[in-house]
Design an enzyme around this catalytic site. Structure first.
Site, PDB file in Angstrom:
ATOM      1  N   PHE A 512    -112.841  76.423  40.511  1.00 12.11           N
ATOM      2  CA  PHE A 512    -112.500  76.902  41.851  1.00 12.11           C
ATOM      3  C   PHE A 512    -111.769  75.822  42.638  1.00 12.11           C
ATOM      4  CE2 PHE A 512    -116.345  79.221  40.688  1.00 12.11           C
ATOM      5  CZ  PHE A 512    -116.108  80.507  41.140  1.00 12.11           C
ATOM      6  N   ASP A 513    -110.752  76.241  43.379  1.00 12.21           N
ATOM      7  CA  ASP A 513    -110.216  75.385  44.427  1.00 12.21           C
ATOM      8  C   ASP A 513    -111.259  75.414  45.549  1.00 12.21           C
ATOM      9  OD1 ASP A 513    -108.366  73.989  46.109  1.00 12.21           O
ATOM     10  OD2 ASP A 513    -107.950  75.898  47.090  1.00 12.21           O
ATOM     11  N   LYS A 514    -111.331  74.349  46.355  1.00 11.50           N
ATOM     12  CA  LYS A 514    -112.347  74.320  47.412  1.00 11.50           C
ATOM     13  C   LYS A 514    -111.861  74.992  48.703  1.00 11.50           C
ATOM     14  CE  LYS A 514    -114.366  71.113  50.709  1.00 11.50           C
ATOM     15  NZ  LYS A 514    -113.285  71.196  51.701  1.00 11.50           N
ATOM     16  N   LYS A 698    -105.408  68.304  38.817  1.00 13.16           N
ATOM     17  CA  LYS A 698    -106.111  69.582  38.629  1.00 13.16           C
ATOM     18  C   LYS A 698    -105.698  70.221  37.303  1.00 13.16           C
ATOM     19  CE  LYS A 698    -106.996  70.951  43.432  1.00 13.16           C
ATOM     20  NZ  LYS A 698    -106.864  72.022  44.452  1.00 13.16           N
ATOM     21  N   VAL A 715    -109.594  79.787  39.896  1.00 15.13           N
ATOM     22  CA  VAL A 715    -109.609  80.650  41.072  1.00 15.13           C
ATOM     23  C   VAL A 715    -109.079  79.862  42.260  1.00 15.13           C
ATOM     24  CG1 VAL A 715    -111.014  82.194  42.507  1.00 15.13           C
ATOM     25  CG2 VAL A 715    -111.700  81.727  40.137  1.00 15.13           C
TER      26      VAL A 715
END
Length: 823
Positions: A512-514, A698, A715
């Site tokens: 997940f991206d934050k 990333k 995501v």
């Protein structure tokens, strides 16, 4: 595996040499994309323009996607290559679709054709070699009716079509569509007539007074009606040098007639034709579920001009126009609310079950069409339903570019994208059908080896033909994919074809991206700590007064949330703002000097330092992921306020659900420092948190995860996370309804900005994967069972065709269960 090579002019502003580092980064970015085998620069002395050469696998990535990637990363695909999506009527079943697909792929200029039994055809072609007119003409010769055509036009080349001409052409084509003797359901009626003649002939064969030729005549009639479409397709396929299941069935029916088993041959054709007709009906059910998306948008809108309103076609709306939406009616265009207040049911686009409150923007005169970050409370989408109050909406997208139009186009494209299982079954059939024909030829000569007549060997060979026809196998995967994509779209989840649908179901890890994905994406006031006898209210009044002078995002958050907590209490006015870059601010308030900032501000200010326990409190809050501000009045430290990009309210429960359905690892990838990452991870229940990551890091993180976990999804919001998404097994974008880039780059797009739709998407995919497996076992199992039974003579043509057609219908209706899927 078919590979395609295309050359594209390279247009990189401010890059003088194709060996520049920018070009190298561009190629590196593109080569990470699934389906792109190789990307390199080719010098073209004749044109003087370097070419970007793509080697890609059309089974994995479409030319349309290559086009989008190229343009996003600095290259331009000119009108040399075209992408066309055509909706047709007249494809009767999956085998027919495959036959048309093969014919299209043999046309000069067609790079890749994909045909779905639902009636959607995706084409990638060279415009210099073949044009729209030739493609239309070819499809008409194949007996298809063209319902709609979408042509992807180069961004520098706008084409317009005479609307009247299109209307007349469609009318002519629809007349062509119904040229069947009994209309578009001719195949179904023919099979029913076949059944009636068969039943009548069989019944009369037991009446001694009726001559035998009467039953024979009825059986021949049954042959005609039951075999008409089968013979038509078989002959067309054989002429083109291919063998299809229809041909095998026809041979078996003719064989039965030669042996004098007219009733059995007529039964075979009846069951085969009724099976085809019912299969077509069932596939249409899934297709109509998708077609219903296109019907969401109203055809007209109430345009407001010079204080008057008039009804116009939605295609006549331009960006900047104002439309009036009456209560309980559909919204006709993507836009922003400029007048009025209402609730809007966004379920048709985003899948949200609760209506969303909409209010007017503060500055309606602004050009909102170029604005990316529009608040959900101000934005509306075409196809959504207004509540009880009238709204005035400023159009920000033309009808052809609306979110609904793009959604419909992408869902239609998804129908033509084959899943790994479908590619396997297609390949399997390619070798299986000739093998069956070889076996049948051998079985015809069984009488030379065993003690039986030629007619008995021939009959057995015909029974094996029926038993070995993999009709159920051909339809098992596409029917499930179509139903899965349709069901997902209904709940605001766009799944771009069979591959992501299957891959999503076998994920073991989610990255997940934050910011904006797991968190709200905006800082909130989380702590107010008053010191030395100062009340919390007094501290907040000072903080709000001072921060009101600043435009910093953190200052705005303090003002917004501080006023909320003060609930109407009068706030004094501060003056003489002085900003200290990266540290804080100084102001005057009621003859007092106020300082607000981090510990570094007070280290360099003077000798009056904060007490040790105050420093420890600040550091404790920062360790919890907060951004802190220490507040000093003159020489006295009066309090601490803390802000944080807080987790979404639904994040914790969503991650719990994901864990429950078997996702082993949930990893957050963020550019924030590790302390913040750990704090958020601990609060919402992530298994891992990797902080201080740059965008390229990333990508490395995803590649590292893929080495440990077989399938990983990324995501994010689809913009900053595009490279990481491209490297993951499945890229999932949230809030795609408001982002064109997210719609283009992701494999799966969650239309609403709702994290809780993720477990639904994964659950649906797993159900689809289960149904595909069930269908494969049924279809292959029936063939494996029937072949030895017919070879040994235990099963004859009658039972073989009954079981064969029964299995075909079973897998289709099993796939349709996905349309009713509930998490």
């Amino acid at each position: 595996m078919k590979k395609i090579q295309i050359d594209i002019p390279l247009i990189l502003p401010e890059v003088a040499d194709e060996k520049d580092q920018c070009v190298k980064r561009l190629i590196s970015r593109l080569q990470n994309e699934k389906g792109l085998e190789e990307v390199h620069i080719v010098d073209k002395p004749d044109s003087g323009v370097p070419q970007l050469c793509f080697h890609y696998d059309p089974d994995v990535i479409s030319l349309q996607h290559v086009r989008a990637l190229a343009e996003q990363t600095g290259a331009d695909i000119i009108e040399k290559y075209g992408h066309k999506l055509i909706e047709v009527e007249g494809i009767r079943h999956t085998r027919h679709a495959r036959q048309i697909e093969q014919s299209l792929n043999h046309l000069n200029g067609i790079l890749q054709a994909a045909v779905s039994a639902s009636g959607m055809i995706g084409l990638e072609y060279e415009t210099a070699k073949i044009g729209e007119v030739q493609i239309r003409e070819f499809l008409r010769k194949e007996g298809l009716t063209i319902l709609a055509t979408e042509v992807a036009v180069d961004r520098y080349l706008q084409k317009t079509t005479d609307r009247k001409g299109v209307s007349e052409e469609k009318t002519a084509e629809h007349a062509h569509a119904h040229e069947g003797l009994l209309g578009k359901n001719t195949e179904l009626y023919f099979s029913l007539i076949c059944g009636a003649l068969l039943g009548l002939g069989f019944g009369l064969s037991f009446v001694e007074a009726v001559p035998s030729w009467v039953s024979l005549a009825l059986y021949i009639g049954a042959y005609f009606f039951g075999g008409f479409f089968t013979a038509k397709e078989a002959i067309e396929t054989v002429i083109k040098g291919g063998f299809e299941i229809d041909f095998l069935m026809l041979v078996a029916a003719i064989g039965a007639a030669i042996l004098g088993e007219w009733a059995e041959g007529a039964l075979l054709l009846f069951l085969f034709s009724i099976g085809h007709a019912l299969e077509h009906f069932a596939m249409n059910k899934a297709r109509k579920s998708i077609a219903a998306l296109a019907e969401l948008a109203p055809k007209t809108a109430l345009l407001k001009k010079n204080g008057k309103t008039e009804e116009v076609d939605i295609s006549a709306l331009s960006i900047g126009d104002t439309i009036v939406v009456k209560p309980n009616s559909k919204i006709a265009a993507d836009g922003i609310v400029v007048n009025g207040k209402s609730t809007v049911n966004q379920a048709p686009i985003t899948g949200e079950s609760v209506p969303v409150d909409k209010v007017a923007v503060e500055n309606p005169e602004e050009d909102w069409s170029q604005e990316d970050d529009i608040k959900d409370e101000n934005r509306v989408f075409s196809g959504t339903i207004n509540g009880n109050n009238t709204l005035e909406i400023k159009v920000i997208k033309e009808a052809k570019d609306s979110t609904l139009s793009r959604l419909v186009k992408l869902v239609n494209e998804a129908q033509t994208q084959k899943s790994p299982t479908q590619r396997f079954t297609d390949k399997f059939e390619k070798y299986f059908v000739p093998a069956v024909l070889g076996l049948v030829v051998i079985l015809n000569f069984a009488f030379l080896v065993i003690d039986e007549s030629f007619s008995e060997s021939f009959y057995r060979a015909m029974a094996v033909l029926v038993a070995a026809s993999p009709c159920a196998l051909a339809i098992s995967t596409p029917s499930a994919v179509l139903s899965g994509v349709a069901r997902a779209a209904k709940s605001g989840v766009l799944i771009k074809g069979g591959r992501p649908l299957e891959d999503l179901g076998v994920l073991t890890a989610l990255a997940f991206d934050k910011t904006g994905t797991l968190t709200e994406g905006k800082p909130k006031l989380t702590e107010v700590v008053a010191l030395d006898g100062v009340t919390e209210e007094e501290l907040l009044k000072i903080a709000v007064a001072v921060e009101n002078l600043s435009d910093h995002p953190l200052a705005k958050a303090v003002v917004r949330d501080g006023k909320e907590r003060l609930k109407g209490v009068q706030v004094p006015e501060a003056k003489d703002l002085e900003a200290v870059l990266g540290k804080g601010i100084k102001t005057s308030l009621d003859n007092n000097k106020i300082y607000i900032g981090n510990l570094d501000l007070f280290e360099s200010l003077d000798d009056k330092k904060p007490e040790k326990n105050t420093e420890e409190k600040v550091k404790s809050l920062e360790a919890g992921g907060n951004t802190t501000m220490l507040i000093r009045r003159n020489t006295e430290y009066i309090g601490i306020i803390a802000l944080m990009d807080t987790p979404r309210p639904e994040a914790k429960n969503t991650l719990k659900q994901l864990k429950k359905i078997g996702i082993k690892r949930m990893i957050m990838l963020t550019g924030d420092n590790q302390k913040v990452a750990d704090a958020v991870a601990q609060e919402i229940g992530l298994t891992d948190a990797w902080g201080s990551l740059l965008p390229e890091e990333k990508v490395e993180a995803i590649q590292k995860l893929l080495q440990k976990e077989s399938k990983v999804a990324m995501v994010g919001d689809g913009v900053n996370d595009a490279p990481a998404m491209a490297n993951s097994t499945v890229g999932i974008a949230m809030g795609a309804a408001g982002s064109d880039v997210a719609l283009e780059t992701a494999d799966i797009a969650l239309m609403a900005d709702k994290l809780e739709t993720l477990p639904f998407a994964i659950g649906l995919s797993r159900k689809a994967k289960t149904i595909i497996k069930q269908n494969l076992w049924v279809s292959l199992g029936i063939v494996a069972l029937l072949i030895p039974l017919t070879i040994s003579g235990i099963a004859t043509i009658g039972p073989a065709v009954l079981i064969h057609e029964g299995s075909t219908l079973l897998v289709v209706f099993n796939a349709l269960r996905l349309l009713a899927y509930k998490p």
